[in-house]
Structure formats: C-alpha cells, structure tokens
Design a protein around this motif. Structure first.
Motif, PDB file in Angstrom:
ATOM      1  N   HIS A  96      30.500  44.403  26.570  1.00 18.13           N
ATOM      2  CA  HIS A  96      31.807  44.655  27.174  1.00 18.13           C
ATOM      3  C   HIS A  96      31.657  45.188  28.594  1.00 18.13           C
ATOM      4  O   HIS A  96      32.373  44.765  29.515  1.00 18.13           O
ATOM      5  N   ASP A  97      30.722  46.131  28.781  1.00 15.83           N
ATOM      6  CA  ASP A  97      30.533  46.746  30.097  1.00 15.83           C
ATOM      7  C   ASP A  97      30.099  45.717  31.140  1.00 15.83           C
ATOM      8  O   ASP A  97      30.555  45.755  32.287  1.00 15.83           O
ATOM      9  N   ILE A  98      29.208  44.810  30.742  1.00 14.34           N
ATOM     10  CA  ILE A  98      28.730  43.798  31.695  1.00 14.34           C
ATOM     11  C   ILE A  98      29.871  42.861  32.094  1.00 14.34           C
ATOM     12  O   ILE A  98      30.086  42.578  33.278  1.00 14.34           O
ATOM     13  N   VAL A  99      30.619  42.384  31.096  1.00 14.15           N
ATOM     14  CA  VAL A  99      31.721  41.466  31.380  1.00 14.15           C
ATOM     15  C   VAL A  99      32.793  42.153  32.215  1.00 14.15           C
ATOM     16  O   VAL A  99      33.348  41.567  33.155  1.00 14.15           O
ATOM     17  N   GLU A 100      33.079  43.411  31.891  1.00 19.65           N
ATOM     18  CA  GLU A 100      34.078  44.141  32.669  1.00 19.65           C
ATOM     19  C   GLU A 100      33.611  44.384  34.099  1.00 19.65           C
ATOM     20  O   GLU A 100      34.418  44.412  35.026  1.00 19.65           O
ATOM     21  N   ALA A 101      32.297  44.530  34.282  1.00 20.55           N
ATOM     22  CA  ALA A 101      31.771  44.677  35.642  1.00 20.55           C
ATOM     23  C   ALA A 101      31.981  43.396  36.434  1.00 20.55           C
ATOM     24  O   ALA A 101      32.319  43.435  37.629  1.00 20.55           O
ATOM     25  N   TRP A 102      31.803  42.243  35.803  1.00 15.10           N
ATOM     26  CA  TRP A 102      32.097  40.974  36.472  1.00 15.10           C
ATOM     27  C   TRP A 102      33.566  40.911  36.853  1.00 15.10           C
ATOM     28  O   TRP A 102      33.926  40.516  37.958  1.00 15.10           O
ATOM     29  N   THR A 103      34.412  41.299  35.912  1.00 21.44           N
ATOM     30  CA  THR A 103      35.855  41.213  36.140  1.00 21.44           C
ATOM     31  C   THR A 103      36.305  42.141  37.260  1.00 21.44           C
ATOM     32  O   THR A 103      37.135  41.782  38.095  1.00 21.44           O
ATOM     33  N   SER A 104      35.737  43.342  37.284  1.00 18.62           N
ATOM     34  CA  SER A 104      36.159  44.320  38.294  1.00 18.62           C
ATOM     35  C   SER A 104      35.825  43.873  39.700  1.00 18.62           C
ATOM     36  O   SER A 104      36.444  44.296  40.665  1.00 18.62           O
ATOM     37  N   ARG A 105      34.804  43.015  39.817  1.00 17.79           N
ATOM     38  CA  ARG A 105      34.429  42.481  41.130  1.00 17.79           C
ATOM     39  C   ARG A 105      35.052  41.116  41.382  1.00 17.79           C
ATOM     40  O   ARG A 105      34.660  40.416  42.314  1.00 17.79           O
ATOM     41  N   SER A 106      35.977  40.731  40.492  1.00 18.41           N
ATOM     42  CA  SER A 106      36.628  39.420  40.597  1.00 18.41           C
ATOM     43  C   SER A 106      35.608  38.298  40.537  1.00 18.41           C
ATOM     44  O   SER A 106      35.733  37.277  41.214  1.00 18.41           O
ATOM     45  N   LEU A 107      34.572  38.512  39.719  1.00 16.58           N
ATOM     46  CA  LEU A 107      33.513  37.515  39.607  1.00 16.58           C
ATOM     47  C   LEU A 107      33.786  36.522  38.490  1.00 16.58           C
ATOM     48  O   LEU A 107      33.180  35.473  38.405  1.00 16.58           O
ATOM     49  N   THR A 108      34.699  36.876  37.599  1.00 19.79           N
ATOM     50  CA  THR A 108      35.034  35.971  36.508  1.00 19.79           C
ATOM     51  C   THR A 108      36.370  36.394  35.941  1.00 19.79           C
ATOM     52  O   THR A 108      36.880  37.467  36.240  1.00 19.79           O
ATOM     53  N   THR A 109      36.949  35.561  35.131  1.00 19.14           N
ATOM     54  CA  THR A 109      38.163  35.927  34.416  1.00 19.14           C
ATOM     55  C   THR A 109      37.808  36.190  32.978  1.00 19.14           C
ATOM     56  O   THR A 109      36.854  35.619  32.448  1.00 19.14           O
ATOM     57  N   THR A 110      38.549  37.054  32.330  1.00 15.20           N
ATOM     58  CA  THR A 110      38.233  37.398  30.955  1.00 15.20           C
ATOM     59  C   THR A 110      39.495  37.733  30.194  1.00 15.20           C
ATOM     60  O   THR A 110      40.530  38.067  30.792  1.00 15.20           O
ATOM     61  N   SER A 111      39.417  37.641  28.888  1.00 16.93           N
ATOM     62  CA  SER A 111      40.557  37.964  28.050  1.00 16.93           C
ATOM     63  C   SER A 111      40.779  39.466  28.031  1.00 16.93           C
ATOM     64  O   SER A 111      39.834  40.252  28.071  1.00 16.93           O
ATOM     65  N   ALA A 112      42.040  39.881  27.976  1.00 16.80           N
ATOM     66  CA  ALA A 112      42.349  41.310  27.898  1.00 16.80           C
ATOM     67  C   ALA A 112      41.854  41.897  26.581  1.00 16.80           C
ATOM     68  O   ALA A 112      41.559  43.086  26.493  1.00 16.80           O
ATOM     69  N   ASP A 113      41.772  41.054  25.562  1.00 19.68           N
ATOM     70  CA  ASP A 113      41.299  41.487  24.255  1.00 19.68           C
ATOM     71  C   ASP A 113      39.855  41.011  24.063  1.00 19.68           C
ATOM     72  O   ASP A 113      39.621  39.806  23.896  1.00 19.68           O
ATOM     73  N   PRO A 114      38.867  41.919  24.093  1.00 18.84           N
ATOM     74  CA  PRO A 114      37.466  41.488  23.955  1.00 18.84           C
ATOM     75  C   PRO A 114      37.193  40.703  22.684  1.00 18.84           C
ATOM     76  O   PRO A 114      36.329  39.820  22.670  1.00 18.84           O
ATOM     77  N   VAL A 132      24.183  48.856  34.879  1.00 22.26           N
ATOM     78  CA  VAL A 132      24.970  47.718  34.413  1.00 22.26           C
ATOM     79  C   VAL A 132      25.707  47.040  35.569  1.00 22.26           C
ATOM     80  O   VAL A 132      25.719  45.804  35.676  1.00 22.26           O
ATOM     81  N   GLN A 133      26.307  47.830  36.456  1.00 17.51           N
ATOM     82  CA  GLN A 133      27.027  47.260  37.593  1.00 17.51           C
ATOM     83  C   GLN A 133      26.105  46.418  38.471  1.00 17.51           C
ATOM     84  O   GLN A 133      26.467  45.335  38.934  1.00 17.51           O
ATOM     85  N   ASP A 134      24.903  46.927  38.715  1.00 18.15           N
ATOM     86  CA  ASP A 134      23.953  46.199  39.553  1.00 18.15           C
ATOM     87  C   ASP A 134      23.485  44.914  38.871  1.00 18.15           C
ATOM     88  O   ASP A 134      23.384  43.855  39.504  1.00 18.15           O
ATOM     89  N   ALA A 135      23.179  45.012  37.569  1.00 20.53           N
ATOM     90  CA  ALA A 135      22.720  43.831  36.831  1.00 20.53           C
ATOM     91  C   ALA A 135      23.795  42.758  36.800  1.00 20.53           C
ATOM     92  O   ALA A 135      23.506  41.559  36.953  1.00 20.53           O
ATOM     93  N   ALA A 136      25.038  43.163  36.606  1.00 21.06           N
ATOM     94  CA  ALA A 136      26.143  42.206  36.592  1.00 21.06           C
ATOM     95  C   ALA A 136      26.294  41.534  37.963  1.00 21.06           C
ATOM     96  O   ALA A 136      26.523  40.323  38.050  1.00 21.06           O
TER      97      ALA A 136
END
Length: 286
Positions: free
Chosen positions: A35-53, A80-84
C-alpha cells in the motif's frame, strides 16, 4: 499446489488481476508495505489507483515495478518514497525484465501470429524460469539485470551486453528446430547455448539518475554535447572517466531474480533459497 490452482494463478498474472494481498504474499512482506509503495506513486502523480486498496488490481508491469521497489527497500535500504520514485523513473528496467519474464517469440514470418502447439510451454519459457521442478532462486549470469545504488543517491542499471531477449529468441529457435529435426548437430548447438547461461556476462552500466529528497531526477542525456562533464560511459572498465566507478559505498540488487521469484510465487510455483539448504545440512551434521 495442484494443477487447477496453478492454472488459476497463471490467469491472475495474464489478466492483470493480481491483488495487493497476492503481491504481499509473493514478496513475503506486509500488505501495508505494498500500500505504501502504491500510495507513494500516487502522491507523485506517477500512477492512478483505486481509492479502495482491496479493489486494486495489478498487471505484469505493475507487479514487476512493485517487486523492484520492494527489493530496493529490503536489499539496498532505500526509503519507500525513494524506491517508488526510482521504479517509476526507471521504466526502461521494468520493460526490459518483462521481455524475458513474459517472453513472446517473434513470428517466423512477418504478419503471422506465433502458434504454440500443445505441450510447448517450454517454447515460451526458453530459459525454463517457470518450470515446477526448478524452484531454486539462483542468479542466471548471462541474462540477469541489476540496479546499483551508489552513495545512497546515484542509480545505475547494469545488464549483460548481449540482449537477453535476443538470447531467448535464439534459444527458442533452436528448441523448435530440435523438435522438428532432432539431429546431433542441432542438439549440440542447443545444449551449447544453454551452457552459456552460467557463463559470466560482459556487462554494460548506464547511469539512470539520482535520488533527491524523495524524487528521482533522470540523468542528463549522455550523448548530449551540452553536458560533457556528465557524460557516462556505458561500459565498466572504460579508459574514459567513469562516474559509476567513483563511490564511497554501493548496494546492488538483482532485479531479474526479484521479479522472477515474485512471478513464480504468484503463479503458485515454489521458490527456495539454495543457500538455506546448505545451512540446514550443516546444522543437522552438528
């Protein structure tokens, strides 16, 4: 795992229906890490994701990115932020790995689809990475790719000079030829090529960029004349100045091994650490 369950897991990978829970299980980590990795992508507008994991699903590309990010965290010690940020910025690495993980041979004649005969599973897995009887998680010297993190900042992509996809294509060609005309000459050529998988590869190394405050800054174009001081030689041991060889400390991760181990587990296939067996045997002797 029985054949029916294995087939079902194979469909998850192929159809892009892999859940966060499947990936966490395959990487032996907490689902919160995924969840943390995917949310890190989302926070940087790197991907779109569902609101419900729980409703989120991943295809092969997303799965491989997550495997790389997890390896950068656990092996190289990145946040995690750096890896994402690295996995999102180094999209070329994911694309390269998928050409082997999901190998698709080119048709023998342009415009014709490749036909796979019954029982030809090995033909689309020329390196036999996903056969049930080969669970050991071991490097394959001739085709494996690496990410090197120098001084916790600079990211390098290290891979064999010989394109693994071309290697796989030649192996596939010889396998199919051997099925059609099994002659001693063809068999010998096929076995000789298989033997090269364990030979040390001649690597090239490319500077991909640098990590800065949770962001990945792509390296300048190494062929651009406007940045001559930053040009990177893609070859280790070059006589030219090589920034990649200058570091106080470096961490490396075999991203090919990380990705294929994850895929094997998602497919329901076994993955074992060959070194743990040796340790267990030594302990039993003592």
């Amino acid at each position: 795992m029985n054949a029916a369950k294995t087939a079902g897991r194979s469909n998850l990978w192929r159809d892009g229906a892999v859940t966060d829970e499947h990936i966490a299980e395959s990487l032996d980590c907490e689902v919160d890490t995924i969840h943390d990795i995917v949310e890190a992508w989302t926070s940087r507008s790197l991907t779109t994701t569902s609101a419900d994991p729980s409703a989120r699903r991943h295809g092969p590309h997303g799965c491989v990115k997550l495997a790389i990010a997890h390896a950068l965290v656990t092996v190289c010690g990145l946040a995690v932020q750096d890896a994402a940020a690295v996995t999102a910025g180094c999209w070329q690495v994911t694309a390269s790995l998928l050409k082997v993980l999901d190998f698709a041979p080119k048709p023998e004649r342009p415009g014709l689809a490749t036909v796979k005969a019954a029982g030809d599973d090995i033909a689309v897995d020329p390196f036999m990475l996903f056969v049930p009887h080969a669970p050991e998680a071991i490097p394959v010297a001739a085709i494996d790719e690496y990410l090197d993190i120098a001084d916790g900042r600079r990211v390098y992509w290290r891979r064999a000079r010989r394109d693994p996809y071309l290697f796989a294509s030649e192996l596939h060609r010889l396998y199919m030829l051997n099925r059609r005309q099994s002659t001693p000459e063809v068999q010998a050529e096929y076995l000789e090529l298989l033997g090269r998988l364990r030979e040390p590869a001649d690597h090239i190394c490319e500077w991909m960029g640098s990590i800065s405050f949770g962001r990945f800054r792509t390296a300048p174009d190494r062929f651009a004349e406007r940045t001559p001081a930053m040009l990177q030689s893609p070859v280790w041991g070059s006589s030219e100045p090589n920034y990649a060889a200058s570091y106080a400390m470096k961490a490396s991760v075999n991203v090919s091994l990380a990705a294929r181990s994850m895929k094997r587990r998602i497919l329901g296939l076994g993955v074992t650490d060959p070194f743990s067996r040796g340790v267990a045997r030594e302990r039993s002797k003592s």
